[in-house]
Design a protein around this motif. Structure first.
Motif, PDB file in Angstrom:
ATOM      1  N   LYS A   1      48.344  26.456  37.328  1.00 53.23           N
ATOM      2  CA  LYS A   1      47.164  26.551  38.202  1.00 53.23           C
ATOM      3  C   LYS A   1      47.140  27.893  38.940  1.00 53.23           C
ATOM      4  O   LYS A   1      46.087  28.503  39.097  1.00 53.23           O
ATOM      5  CB  LYS A   1      47.150  25.408  39.216  1.00 53.23           C
ATOM      6  CG  LYS A   1      46.754  24.077  38.652  1.00 53.23           C
ATOM      7  CD  LYS A   1      46.639  23.041  39.753  1.00 53.23           C
ATOM      8  CE  LYS A   1      46.051  21.753  39.254  1.00 53.23           C
ATOM      9  NZ  LYS A   1      45.807  20.806  40.349  1.00 53.23           N
ATOM     10  N   LEU A   2      48.310  28.325  39.384  1.00 54.00           N
ATOM     11  CA  LEU A   2      48.404  29.610  40.082  1.00 54.00           C
ATOM     12  C   LEU A   2      48.010  30.755  39.155  1.00 54.00           C
ATOM     13  O   LEU A   2      47.253  31.645  39.542  1.00 54.00           O
ATOM     14  CB  LEU A   2      49.824  29.815  40.624  1.00 54.00           C
ATOM     15  CG  LEU A   2      50.075  31.135  41.347  1.00 54.00           C
ATOM     16  CD1 LEU A   2      49.168  31.280  42.561  1.00 54.00           C
ATOM     17  CD2 LEU A   2      51.533  31.239  41.756  1.00 54.00           C
ATOM     18  N   GLU A   3      48.519  30.751  37.935  1.00 53.79           N
ATOM     19  CA  GLU A   3      48.175  31.801  36.960  1.00 53.79           C
ATOM     20  C   GLU A   3      46.678  31.794  36.681  1.00 53.79           C
ATOM     21  O   GLU A   3      46.049  32.848  36.594  1.00 53.79           O
ATOM     22  CB  GLU A   3      48.970  31.599  35.659  1.00 53.79           C
ATOM     23  CG  GLU A   3      50.441  31.910  35.779  1.00 53.79           C
ATOM     24  CD  GLU A   3      50.717  33.371  36.100  1.00 53.79           C
ATOM     25  OE1 GLU A   3      49.994  34.247  35.589  1.00 53.79           O
ATOM     26  OE2 GLU A   3      51.655  33.636  36.876  1.00 53.79           O
ATOM     27  N   ASN A   4      46.103  30.610  36.557  1.00 51.10           N
ATOM     28  CA  ASN A   4      44.667  30.488  36.324  1.00 51.10           C
ATOM     29  C   ASN A   4      43.878  31.072  37.504  1.00 51.10           C
ATOM     30  O   ASN A   4      42.916  31.822  37.315  1.00 51.10           O
ATOM     31  CB  ASN A   4      44.305  29.018  36.094  1.00 51.10           C
ATOM     32  CG  ASN A   4      42.874  28.832  35.673  1.00 51.10           C
ATOM     33  OD1 ASN A   4      42.256  29.734  35.125  1.00 51.10           O
ATOM     34  ND2 ASN A   4      42.336  27.661  35.918  1.00 51.10           N
ATOM     35  N   ALA A   5      44.295  30.733  38.703  1.00 45.00           N
ATOM     36  CA  ALA A   5      43.623  31.242  39.904  1.00 45.00           C
ATOM     37  C   ALA A   5      43.749  32.761  39.995  1.00 45.00           C
ATOM     38  O   ALA A   5      42.778  33.456  40.333  1.00 45.00           O
ATOM     39  CB  ALA A   5      44.195  30.577  41.161  1.00 45.00           C
ATOM     40  N   LEU A   6      44.921  33.294  39.701  1.00 43.74           N
ATOM     41  CA  LEU A   6      45.115  34.746  39.727  1.00 43.74           C
ATOM     42  C   LEU A   6      44.234  35.430  38.689  1.00 43.74           C
ATOM     43  O   LEU A   6      43.660  36.500  38.952  1.00 43.74           O
ATOM     44  CB  LEU A   6      46.589  35.097  39.496  1.00 43.74           C
ATOM     45  CG  LEU A   6      47.542  34.768  40.649  1.00 43.74           C
ATOM     46  CD1 LEU A   6      48.991  35.027  40.227  1.00 43.74           C
ATOM     47  CD2 LEU A   6      47.205  35.579  41.881  1.00 43.74           C
TER      48      LEU A   6
ATOM     49  N   LYS B   1      41.339  34.342  37.595  1.00 42.88           N
ATOM     50  CA  LYS B   1      39.970  34.309  38.114  1.00 42.88           C
ATOM     51  C   LYS B   1      39.764  35.377  39.174  1.00 42.88           C
ATOM     52  O   LYS B   1      38.731  36.049  39.205  1.00 42.88           O
ATOM     53  CB  LYS B   1      39.658  32.930  38.703  1.00 42.88           C
ATOM     54  CG  LYS B   1      39.472  31.861  37.660  1.00 42.88           C
ATOM     55  CD  LYS B   1      39.162  30.519  38.306  1.00 42.88           C
ATOM     56  CE  LYS B   1      38.971  29.426  37.288  1.00 42.88           C
ATOM     57  NZ  LYS B   1      38.663  28.131  37.915  1.00 42.88           N
ATOM     58  N   ILE B   2      40.734  35.547  40.041  1.00 44.36           N
ATOM     59  CA  ILE B   2      40.630  36.562  41.092  1.00 44.36           C
ATOM     60  C   ILE B   2      40.524  37.951  40.474  1.00 44.36           C
ATOM     61  O   ILE B   2      39.704  38.772  40.904  1.00 44.36           O
ATOM     62  CB  ILE B   2      41.825  36.468  42.065  1.00 44.36           C
ATOM     63  CG1 ILE B   2      41.711  35.208  42.920  1.00 44.36           C
ATOM     64  CG2 ILE B   2      41.910  37.708  42.952  1.00 44.36           C
ATOM     65  CD1 ILE B   2      42.934  34.907  43.752  1.00 44.36           C
ATOM     66  N   GLU B   3      41.316  38.219  39.447  1.00 43.14           N
ATOM     67  CA  GLU B   3      41.250  39.526  38.777  1.00 43.14           C
ATOM     68  C   GLU B   3      39.868  39.757  38.182  1.00 43.14           C
ATOM     69  O   GLU B   3      39.313  40.855  38.277  1.00 43.14           O
ATOM     70  CB  GLU B   3      42.321  39.614  37.690  1.00 43.14           C
ATOM     71  CG  GLU B   3      43.734  39.757  38.237  1.00 43.14           C
ATOM     72  CD  GLU B   3      44.795  39.707  37.147  1.00 43.14           C
ATOM     73  OE1 GLU B   3      44.446  39.621  35.946  1.00 43.14           O
ATOM     74  OE2 GLU B   3      45.982  39.770  37.501  1.00 43.14           O
ATOM     75  N   VAL B   4      39.289  38.735  37.570  1.00 43.58           N
ATOM     76  CA  VAL B   4      37.941  38.848  37.002  1.00 43.58           C
ATOM     77  C   VAL B   4      36.926  39.107  38.111  1.00 43.58           C
ATOM     78  O   VAL B   4      36.057  39.972  37.979  1.00 43.58           O
ATOM     79  CB  VAL B   4      37.568  37.580  36.201  1.00 43.58           C
ATOM     80  CG1 VAL B   4      36.094  37.573  35.834  1.00 43.58           C
ATOM     81  CG2 VAL B   4      38.424  37.481  34.952  1.00 43.58           C
TER      82      VAL B   4
END
Length: 101
Positions: free
Chosen positions: A33-38, A40-43
């Motif tokens: 979940k953390l990797e997914n959130a990171l 999204k933030i990069e995008v």
């Protein structure tokens, strides 16, 4: 802080491996979940940079258009004023010629 023996006594020796496995699984799920959130933030950061660039270019185009419109308006006003002055001078010259005759 609890040591291994105290943990074994509290949860029972037989339950420890399944608890560790459950915690490991939960940790992996949370890491995902953390990797997914990171990601999204990069995008979002990239999108914001693109939008800022587009806004800057749009602002530049609008300013150039405004300056161009202003220059056209000033030119029209100068031409109209020049024509009005020319007409006034011509009318005055005609009146002088009539008065001289």
């Amino acid at each position: 802080m609890l040591n291994i023996q105290q943990v074994d006594e509290k949860i029972g020796f037989n339950e420890a491996p399944s608890m560790i496995e459950a915690l490991t699984d939960n940790n992996q799920r949370l890491n995902g979940k953390l990797e997914n959130a990171l990601g999204k933030i990069e995008v979002y950061v990239k999108e914001i940079r693109v939008l800022v660039d587009v806004l800057d270019k749009t602002k530049h185009v609008v300013i150039v258009a405004m300056i161009s419109n202003l220059a056209t308006t000033i030119e029209a006003v100068v031409n109209a004023s020049t024509q009005a002055i020319h007409n006034a001078c011509s009318a005055s010259a005609v009146k002088r010629k009539r008065n001289e005759s």
